[in-house]
Design an enzyme around this catalytic site. Structure first.
Site, short mmCIF file in Angstrom:
data_model
loop_
_atom_site.label_atom_id
_atom_site.label_comp_id
_atom_site.label_asym_id
_atom_site.label_seq_id
_atom_site.Cartn_x
_atom_site.Cartn_y
_atom_site.Cartn_z
N ASP A 17 0.85 -1.19 0.00
CA ASP A 17 0.00 0.00 0.00
C ASP A 17 0.88 1.25 0.00
O ASP A 17 1.92 1.29 0.67
CB ASP A 17 -0.89 -0.01 1.25
CG ASP A 17 -1.75 1.24 1.36
OD1 ASP A 17 -2.73 1.33 0.61
OD2 ASP A 17 -1.43 2.11 2.18
N ASN A 56 -2.60 12.76 -4.44
CA ASN A 56 -3.64 13.14 -5.40
C ASN A 56 -4.18 14.54 -5.13
O ASN A 56 -4.34 15.34 -6.06
CB ASN A 56 -4.79 12.13 -5.35
CG ASN A 56 -4.55 10.91 -6.22
OD1 ASN A 56 -3.78 10.96 -7.17
ND2 ASN A 56 -5.21 9.82 -5.90
N HIS A 115 -4.37 14.17 -9.82
CA HIS A 115 -4.61 12.74 -10.06
C HIS A 115 -3.67 12.21 -11.14
O HIS A 115 -3.31 11.03 -11.11
CB HIS A 115 -6.07 12.52 -10.47
CG HIS A 115 -7.03 12.65 -9.32
ND1 HIS A 115 -7.27 11.62 -8.44
CD2 HIS A 115 -7.78 13.69 -8.89
CE1 HIS A 115 -8.14 12.01 -7.52
NE2 HIS A 115 -8.46 13.27 -7.77
N ASP A 169 -1.35 8.98 -10.83
CA ASP A 169 -1.26 7.90 -11.82
C ASP A 169 0.19 7.60 -12.16
O ASP A 169 0.59 6.44 -12.33
CB ASP A 169 -2.02 8.27 -13.09
CG ASP A 169 -3.53 8.20 -12.90
OD1 ASP A 169 -3.98 7.66 -11.87
OD2 ASP A 169 -4.26 8.69 -13.79
N ASP A 222 -4.52 2.36 -4.77
CA ASP A 222 -3.07 2.37 -4.56
C ASP A 222 -2.60 1.08 -3.89
O ASP A 222 -1.51 1.05 -3.30
CB ASP A 222 -2.67 3.58 -3.70
CG ASP A 222 -3.32 3.53 -2.32
OD1 ASP A 222 -4.47 3.08 -2.22
OD2 ASP A 222 -2.67 3.95 -1.34
#
Length: 214
Positions: A98, A106, A111, A115, A141
Site C-alpha cells: 500500500d 492526489n 490525479h 497515476d 493504490d
C-alpha cells in the site's frame, strides 16, 4: 460463453477450415478458383481475429493503467498456484502493498501525478520481484505480489526489499513516497486468497502504524 471464448471458437473454426482447404488443394488438387478465393478471405480473417483475441486476453489479465496483472486474473490463477505449491510441498506467499498517504499526493499535486506514481511503483515492484512472481494492482493504490516456492525467511527479505523499492523522483513531488508491506503464508495460515489477504492487510497496517510512531 464470454467474449474471449467466442473469439477463440471463431479463430479455431476459421483456421480449421483454412487448413482443410489447403490440405485438399495439396493432396487432391481439386480446389477451384472460388475455394482459393475463400482461402484468401479466411486466412486474413483468422489473423485479425487472432489479434482481437490477443487484445481481449490482455484486457482480461492486465491493469489498464499500470500494465501489471489485474485483480480478476490473480483470483482465477490463485487456485492453480495453490495446487502446484501443494504438489511440490512448497510455501506460497501473498504480499499486500500500500502507498502511504496516497490521497495526499492526489489532492496536493493532481490525479495525473498520482497515476504516474502508480505506474512507477508498478515498474519498481516488477523489477524487485522475480520473473516467477506475480505483481498485480488490486485497486486504487493497493498492490498484491504472489511469490511461489519460498520460505518465511525469504518472505522477510522480500518484504524489506519491497518496502524500500519506491524511490520516485517527480519534479513537482517534494516528498518521498513510502510503502507499507504485509504478507501471509499459504498453506500455513490459509489456502484461501481472501483470508490470506486479510492477514497480510492486518500486518501491513501494523507496519504502517509502527512507522508513523517512529
Amino acid at each position: 460463453m464470454n467474449k474471449i471464448g467466442r473469439v477463440t471458437a471463431v479463430v479455431f473454426v476459421i483456421s480449421l477450415v483454412a487448413i482443410l482447404l489447403i490440405y485438399i488443394k495439396l493432396v487432391y488438387d481439386v480446389v477451384d478458383k472460388a475455394v482459393a478465393m475463400s482461402l484468401a478471405v479466411f486466412l486474413p480473417l483468422a489473423y485479425l481475429y487472432g489479434k482481437r483475441f490477443d487484445a481481449l486476453l490482455r484486457l482480461s489479465q492486465r491493469d489498464d493503467l499500470t500494465g501489471v496483472y489485474n485483480r480478476g486474473f490473480i483470483q482465477r490463477l490463485f487456485p492453480k498456484l495453490v495446487r502446484r505449491s501443494q504438489r511440490l510441498r512448497k510455501k506460497l506467499l501473498v504480499f499486500y502493498v500500500d502507498v502511504d498517504n496516497f490521497k495526499v499526493i492526489n489532492d496536493t499535486y493532481s490525479h495525473e501525478t498520482g497515476d504516474r506514481v502508480l505506474c512507477q511503483l508498478s515498474s519498481l515492484l516488477t523489477k524487485t520481484a522475480s520473473k516467477y512472481d506475480y505483481v498485480a494492482r488490486w485497486g486504487g493504490d493497493e498492490f498484491v505480489v504472489i511469490v511461489p516456492h519460498t520460505d518465511e525467511e525469504g518472505a522477510r527479505v522480500l518484504q524489506r526489499r519491497l518496502g524500500s523499492a519506491l524511490s520516485i523522483s517527480l519534479n513537482e513531488l517534494k516528498t518521498h513516497v513510502h510503502l507499507s508491506v504485509g504478507y501471509a503464508v499459504c498453506p500455513d495460515e490459509s489456502a484461501d486468497l481472501g483470508e490470506l489477504l486479510r492477514r497480510a492487510d492486518k500486518r501491513m497496517y501494523k507496519q504502517k502504524f509502527s512507522q508513523h510512531n517512529d
